[in-house]
Scaffold this motif. Structure first.
Motif, PDB file in Angstrom:
ATOM      1  N   PRO A 233       1.016  -1.202  -0.116  1.00 22.32           N
ATOM      2  CA  PRO A 233      -0.130   0.111  -0.090  1.00 22.32           C
ATOM      3  C   PRO A 233       0.933   1.317  -0.109  1.00 22.32           C
ATOM      4  O   PRO A 233       1.814   1.323   0.554  1.00 22.32           O
ATOM      5  CB  PRO A 233      -0.834   0.056   1.356  1.00 22.32           C
ATOM      6  CG  PRO A 233      -0.646  -1.271   1.671  1.00 22.32           C
ATOM      7  CD  PRO A 233       0.658  -2.145   1.106  1.00 22.32           C
TER       8      PRO A 233
ATOM      9  N   PRO B  27       1.085   5.707   0.039  1.00 18.10           N
ATOM     10  CA  PRO B  27       0.655   6.850   1.069  1.00 18.10           C
ATOM     11  C   PRO B  27      -0.804   7.049   0.932  1.00 18.10           C
ATOM     12  O   PRO B  27      -1.295   7.454   2.035  1.00 18.10           O
ATOM     13  CB  PRO B  27       1.482   7.842   0.707  1.00 18.10           C
ATOM     14  CG  PRO B  27       2.251   7.608  -0.643  1.00 18.10           C
ATOM     15  CD  PRO B  27       2.231   6.331  -0.763  1.00 18.10           C
TER      16      PRO B  27
ATOM     17  N   TRP C  60      -3.192   5.168   0.183  1.00 16.77           N
ATOM     18  CA  TRP C  60      -4.067   4.272   0.877  1.00 16.77           C
ATOM     19  C   TRP C  60      -3.879   4.230   2.376  1.00 16.77           C
ATOM     20  O   TRP C  60      -5.019   3.865   3.256  1.00 16.77           O
ATOM     21  CB  TRP C  60      -3.538   2.565   0.378  1.00 16.77           C
ATOM     22  CG  TRP C  60      -4.111   1.522   1.045  1.00 16.77           C
ATOM     23  CD1 TRP C  60      -5.342   0.931   0.366  1.00 16.77           C
ATOM     24  CD2 TRP C  60      -4.086   0.822   2.194  1.00 16.77           C
ATOM     25  NE1 TRP C  60      -5.811   0.074   1.323  1.00 16.77           N
ATOM     26  CE2 TRP C  60      -5.200  -0.201   2.563  1.00 16.77           C
ATOM     27  CE3 TRP C  60      -3.239   1.234   3.315  1.00 16.77           C
ATOM     28  CZ2 TRP C  60      -5.081  -0.885   3.508  1.00 16.77           C
ATOM     29  CZ3 TRP C  60      -3.316   0.389   4.429  1.00 16.77           C
ATOM     30  CH2 TRP C  60      -4.286  -0.861   4.521  1.00 16.77           C
ATOM     31  N   ARG C  61      -2.632   4.552   2.999  1.00 18.27           N
ATOM     32  CA  ARG C  61      -2.588   4.791   4.677  1.00 18.27           C
ATOM     33  C   ARG C  61      -3.101   5.765   4.920  1.00 18.27           C
ATOM     34  O   ARG C  61      -3.725   5.842   5.837  1.00 18.27           O
ATOM     35  CB  ARG C  61      -0.929   4.669   4.622  1.00 18.27           C
ATOM     36  CG  ARG C  61      -0.397   3.541   4.411  1.00 18.27           C
ATOM     37  CD  ARG C  61       1.172   3.573   5.073  1.00 18.27           C
ATOM     38  NE  ARG C  61       2.234   2.556   4.685  1.00 18.27           N
ATOM     39  CZ  ARG C  61       2.630   2.261   3.841  1.00 18.27           C
ATOM     40  NH1 ARG C  61       2.882   3.152   2.599  1.00 18.27           N
ATOM     41  NH2 ARG C  61       3.250   1.058   3.659  1.00 18.27           N
ATOM     42  N   ALA C  62      -3.155   6.805   4.163  1.00 21.63           N
ATOM     43  CA  ALA C  62      -4.005   8.063   4.723  1.00 21.63           C
ATOM     44  C   ALA C  62      -5.377   7.855   4.529  1.00 21.63           C
ATOM     45  O   ALA C  62      -6.157   8.185   5.540  1.00 21.63           O
ATOM     46  CB  ALA C  62      -3.767   9.178   3.650  1.00 21.63           C
TER      47      ALA C  62
ATOM     48  N   HIS D   3      -7.038   4.761   5.009  1.00 17.05           N
ATOM     49  CA  HIS D   3      -7.453   3.750   5.917  1.00 17.05           C
ATOM     50  C   HIS D   3      -6.858   3.986   7.248  1.00 17.05           C
ATOM     51  O   HIS D   3      -7.698   3.342   8.092  1.00 17.05           O
ATOM     52  CB  HIS D   3      -6.975   2.506   5.336  1.00 17.05           C
ATOM     53  CG  HIS D   3      -7.546   1.943   4.115  1.00 17.05           C
ATOM     54  ND1 HIS D   3      -7.345   2.214   2.887  1.00 17.05           N
ATOM     55  CD2 HIS D   3      -8.770   1.007   3.921  1.00 17.05           C
ATOM     56  CE1 HIS D   3      -8.276   1.702   1.981  1.00 17.05           C
ATOM     57  NE2 HIS D   3      -9.044   1.022   2.578  1.00 17.05           N
ATOM     58  N   LEU D   4      -5.745   4.389   7.392  1.00 12.69           N
ATOM     59  CA  LEU D   4      -5.263   4.783   8.839  1.00 12.69           C
ATOM     60  C   LEU D   4      -6.124   5.784   9.588  1.00 12.69           C
ATOM     61  O   LEU D   4      -6.350   5.984  10.653  1.00 12.69           O
ATOM     62  CB  LEU D   4      -3.981   5.161   8.897  1.00 12.69           C
ATOM     63  CG  LEU D   4      -2.988   3.625   8.424  1.00 12.69           C
ATOM     64  CD1 LEU D   4      -1.485   4.338   8.437  1.00 12.69           C
ATOM     65  CD2 LEU D   4      -3.310   2.456   9.362  1.00 12.69           C
TER      66      LEU D   4
END
Length: 64
Positions: free
Chosen positions: A51, A53, A55-57, A59-60
């Motif tokens: 994943p 950045p 995707w991380r922004a 989902h996280l």
């Protein structure tokens, strides 16, 4: 990995064709070999490795 092969085992029709055909097959083999061996496209350089950045922004941000 690519494989290049030749399956021509027929006998030559006359003496002049006896030398020309193997040389033509050898030439064809080397052309294919050079084209595949020195192809600049390397798909392994374009594969995603997980994943990114964005995707991380997305989902996280939900889990916190």
């Amino acid at each position: 990995m690519a494989t290049i092969g030749s399956a021509s085992l027929s006998a030559p029709v006359h003496a002049s064709a006896g030398l020309a055909k193997p040389l033509a097959e050898l030439r064809t083999f080397w052309r294919q070999f050079i084209a595949k061996a020195f192809n600049p496209y390397r798909p392994e350089l374009h594969y995603m490795r997980g994943p990114g950045p964005a995707w991380r922004a997305k989902h996280l941000g939900r889990s916190r």
